[in-house]
Design an enzyme around this catalytic site. Structure first.
Site, PDB file in Angstrom:
ATOM      1  N   LYS A 291       0.838  -1.202   0.000  1.00 25.33           N
ATOM      2  CA  LYS A 291       0.000   0.000   0.000  1.00 25.33           C
ATOM      3  C   LYS A 291       0.878   1.259   0.000  1.00 25.33           C
ATOM      4  O   LYS A 291       0.649   2.173  -0.795  1.00 25.33           O
ATOM      5  CB  LYS A 291      -0.893  -0.056   1.254  1.00 25.33           C
ATOM      6  CG  LYS A 291      -1.874   1.077   1.391  1.00 25.33           C
ATOM      7  CD  LYS A 291      -3.001   0.681   2.318  1.00 25.33           C
ATOM      8  CE  LYS A 291      -2.779   1.019   3.769  1.00 25.33           C
ATOM      9  NZ  LYS A 291      -2.875   2.439   4.105  1.00 25.33           N
TER      10      LYS A 291
ATOM     11  N   GLY B 152      -4.889   8.349   5.372  1.00 23.76           N
ATOM     12  CA  GLY B 152      -3.962   9.287   6.005  1.00 23.76           C
ATOM     13  C   GLY B 152      -2.730   9.502   5.132  1.00 23.76           C
ATOM     14  O   GLY B 152      -2.218  10.616   5.028  1.00 23.76           O
TER      15      GLY B 152
ATOM     16  N   SER C 287       7.873   9.189  11.873  1.00 23.65           N
ATOM     17  CA  SER C 287       6.699   8.973  11.029  1.00 23.65           C
ATOM     18  C   SER C 287       7.062   9.138   9.563  1.00 23.65           C
ATOM     19  O   SER C 287       7.527  10.199   9.132  1.00 23.65           O
ATOM     20  CB  SER C 287       5.601   9.977  11.396  1.00 23.65           C
ATOM     21  OG  SER C 287       4.696  10.112  10.321  1.00 23.65           O
TER      22      SER C 287
ATOM     23  N   ASP D  39       2.160  -1.010  11.899  1.00 23.94           N
ATOM     24  CA  ASP D  39       0.848  -1.467  11.412  1.00 23.94           C
ATOM     25  C   ASP D  39       0.565  -2.925  11.767  1.00 23.94           C
ATOM     26  O   ASP D  39      -0.566  -3.390  11.655  1.00 23.94           O
ATOM     27  CB  ASP D  39       0.759  -1.288   9.892  1.00 23.94           C
ATOM     28  CG  ASP D  39       0.753   0.188   9.509  1.00 23.94           C
ATOM     29  OD1 ASP D  39       0.398   1.024  10.358  1.00 23.94           O
ATOM     30  OD2 ASP D  39       1.108   0.503   8.363  1.00 23.94           O
TER      31      ASP D  39
ATOM     32  N   ARG E 141      -6.003   2.415  18.133  1.00 26.06           N
ATOM     33  CA  ARG E 141      -5.710   0.974  18.054  1.00 26.06           C
ATOM     34  C   ARG E 141      -5.281   0.374  19.387  1.00 26.06           C
ATOM     35  O   ARG E 141      -5.254  -0.845  19.505  1.00 26.06           O
ATOM     36  CB  ARG E 141      -4.656   0.689  16.972  1.00 26.06           C
ATOM     37  CG  ARG E 141      -5.249   0.678  15.589  1.00 26.06           C
ATOM     38  CD  ARG E 141      -4.295   0.126  14.540  1.00 26.06           C
ATOM     39  NE  ARG E 141      -4.935   0.239  13.220  1.00 26.06           N
ATOM     40  CZ  ARG E 141      -4.295   0.438  12.086  1.00 26.06           C
ATOM     41  NH1 ARG E 141      -2.985   0.549  12.084  1.00 26.06           N
ATOM     42  NH2 ARG E 141      -4.958   0.522  10.952  1.00 26.06           N
TER      43      ARG E 141
ATOM     44  N   ARG F 112      -7.245  -3.068   9.726  1.00 23.43           N
ATOM     45  CA  ARG F 112      -6.253  -3.943  10.354  1.00 23.43           C
ATOM     46  C   ARG F 112      -6.819  -4.621  11.614  1.00 23.43           C
ATOM     47  O   ARG F 112      -6.435  -5.741  11.937  1.00 23.43           O
ATOM     48  CB  ARG F 112      -4.968  -3.185  10.649  1.00 23.43           C
ATOM     49  CG  ARG F 112      -4.292  -2.687   9.374  1.00 23.43           C
ATOM     50  CD  ARG F 112      -2.844  -2.367   9.551  1.00 23.43           C
ATOM     51  NE  ARG F 112      -2.389  -1.458   8.517  1.00 23.43           N
ATOM     52  CZ  ARG F 112      -2.057  -1.814   7.279  1.00 23.43           C
ATOM     53  NH1 ARG F 112      -2.115  -3.069   6.917  1.00 23.43           N
ATOM     54  NH2 ARG F 112      -1.662  -0.922   6.404  1.00 23.43           N
TER      55      ARG F 112
HETATM   56  C1  S3P Z   1       2.651   4.937   6.260  1.00 23.99           C
HETATM   57  C2  S3P Z   1       3.298   5.260   7.419  1.00 23.99           C
HETATM   58  C3  S3P Z   1       2.817   4.861   8.748  1.00 23.99           C
HETATM   59  C4  S3P Z   1       1.821   3.707   8.648  1.00 23.99           C
HETATM   60  C5  S3P Z   1       0.800   3.923   7.590  1.00 23.99           C
HETATM   61  C6  S3P Z   1       1.445   4.095   6.232  1.00 23.99           C
HETATM   62  C7  S3P Z   1       3.205   5.409   4.969  1.00 23.99           C
HETATM   63  O1  S3P Z   1       2.155   5.964   9.347  1.00 23.99           O
HETATM   64  O2  S3P Z   1       1.205   3.503   9.888  1.00 23.99           O
HETATM   65  O3  S3P Z   1      -0.097   2.829   7.525  1.00 23.99           O
HETATM   66  O4  S3P Z   1       2.829   4.886   3.909  1.00 23.99           O
HETATM   67  O5  S3P Z   1       4.035   6.319   5.008  1.00 23.99           O
HETATM   68  P1  S3P Z   1       2.950   7.088  10.202  1.00 23.99           P
HETATM   69  O6  S3P Z   1       3.893   7.756   9.299  1.00 23.99           O
HETATM   70  O7  S3P Z   1       1.878   8.001  10.691  1.00 23.99           O
HETATM   71  O8  S3P Z   1       3.624   6.343  11.300  1.00 23.99           O
END
Ligand code: S3P
Length: 425
Positions: A22, A93, A164, A312, A343, A386
């Site tokens: 993803k 997000g 992050s 995740d 979560r 999830r």
């Molecule tokens: C992601 C980063 C993570 C992860 C999300 C996908 C990404 O989030 O939990 O499912 O694709 O950059 P955070 O950057 O908020 O930790």
């Protein structure tokens, strides 16, 4: 949709191929849209989140066409056009945070909206660094809808409190189109797909430990093959370890070290997963994973730099820990409260209903194994893909049937989930 899951009488056997990652699918569409030239993206995710990203870039004037269900052709001059209707990021997000970094430096304005869950997720974490770069973003008290008034940005040196990848990617993408250098430093290394893919497409980016520096550069389109998603494979890794007599192979799984924390945790617990056929694809490590049932798992501590490498996977790791001898403690994972659901709270509440001994802490949870999962309850998925899939895996070894409410949310990342379980039964 209420999904009922019953205990399996036999082990899982055979071979499956995990669908596309993803995170990489989002980035492939985004970066190819702002690159100059034509490219083919092979093995694109069928998850709804990645399709939200794809639709937004179409809305921003990029020529994107499906050659078949999983193959895309993108033809761009690298220039986005304004959308006069809001950009709907749905539940995603990643879409919202990464696209904000791209849109902040455009010469037009944009509005990003999302569903109820997305509108509750914190956006201050990206608004703050983007504002320091000269961006103008209006939000509803730090939440979507976001109104981004495009303007010329300048580089910054940013030390993030959070590890992050979404924040890092947002800042680096803004830096790609800003005057001067942008350096982003994080406390621990989060997934580095952005850095790897930007490098692959010719960006001027240097990586030094947990810091990355980017200068304004033009991307040149190149074909991309998307690796299998280790976060989706995680449900099968756990299923294989806990369903008696299981022995199967998961093909073509992305093994990027910034994502493969679950493999290390399984080893820490004393379980064996064998990696076969390791190789590189479009700059990313890939391999096949052989999983076998293991009755001798031991609890462990999961903390610090482990966390971004398996953030995740923590819901399904909780199910795994319930089958390990002794205690498993998850610490430093407070950001789990800011995902598609809280979560920590939701996981603990629901797993308790089926007899798992789990307690909430402020920044994680503590599990006492080894428990016979009782089941016999209806679990709420809180619109969180999830959680829904983690509960399903618990149901495969529960004494009594489990019902999962809102199972259709699995379409967000992994519509093929149940079909692949059935392939191994
Ligand atoms: C992601 C980063 C993570 C992860 C999300 C996908 C990404 O989030 O939990 O499912 O694709 O950059 P955070 O950057 O908020 O930790």
């Amino acid at each position: 949709m209420l999904k009922k899951v019953s205990k399996l009488n036999n082990g899982l056997k055979g071979e499956i191929t995990i669908p596309a990652d993803k995170s990489v699918s989002h980035r492939a569409v985004m970066f190819s849209s702002i690159a100059r030239g034509k490219c083919i993206i092979k093995n694109f995710s069928s998850g709804a989140d990645c399709h939200s990203t794809l639709n937004l870039f179409k809305q921003l004037g990029v020529n994107i066409e499906f050659i078949d269900e999983k193959t895309l052709s993108i033809n761009s001059d690298g220039i986005l056009k304004p959308s006069y209707t809001p950009l709907d990021a749905g539940n995603s997000g990643t879409t919202t945070r990464l696209i904000s970094g791209i849109l902040a430096g455009q010469n037009f304005d944009s509005v990003i909206i999302g569903d109820e869950s997305l509108s509750k997720r914190p956006m201050k974490r990206i608004i703050e660094p983007l504002t320091l770069m000269g961006a103008n973003i209006e939000s509803v008290d730090g939440h979507a809808p976001l109104t981004i008034k495009g303007r010329k940005l300048h580089g910054i040196i940013y030390n993030s409190k959070l590890a992050s990848a979404q924040v890092k990617s947002c800042v680096l993408l803004a830096g790609l189109n800003a005057e001067g250098n942008t350096t982003f430093t994080e406390p621990y290394l989060s997934r580095n797909h952005t850095e790897l893919l930007l490098q692959y497409l010719g960006a001027d980016i240097t990586i030094n430990g947990t810091s990355s520096t980017i200068c304004s550069s033009e991307l040149v389109a190149k074909d991309i093959t998307i690796i299998g998603d280790i976060s989706s494979a995680a449900f099968f890794i756990v299923a294989g370890l806990i369903v008696p007599n299981s022995d199967f192979v998961i093909k073509d799984v992305g093994l990027n070290p910034t994502r493969s924390g679950i493999i290390d945790i399984v080893k820490r617990m004393g379980g064996g997963v064998n990696i076969l056929n390791r190789h590189l694809d479009s700059g990313e490590e890939v391999g096949d994973i052989r999983v076998q049932y293991n009755d001798n798992l031991k609890g462990c501590i999961i903390e610090g730099e482990d966390i971004p490498r398996l953030i995740d996977e923590l819901p399904v790791i909780a199910v795994l820990a319930s089958q390990a001898e002794g205690q498993t403690i998850v610490k430093n994972a407070e950001d789990l409260r800011n995902k598609e659901s809280d979560r920590i709270k939701c996981l603990v509440l629901e797993l308790k209903k089926i007899g798992i001994k789990i307690e909430e802490s402020q920044d994680g949870f503590i599990i006492d194994g080894k428990t016979q999962i009782k089941g016999g309850a209806e679990l709420e998925s809180y619109h969180d893909h999830r959680l829904a899939m983690s509960f399903y895996i618990a149901g495969l070894i529960a004494e009594n049937e489990i019902a999962i409410n809102g199972f259709e949310w699995t379409k967000i990342s992994f519509p093929e989930f149940e079909e692949l379980v059935n392939k191994l039964v």
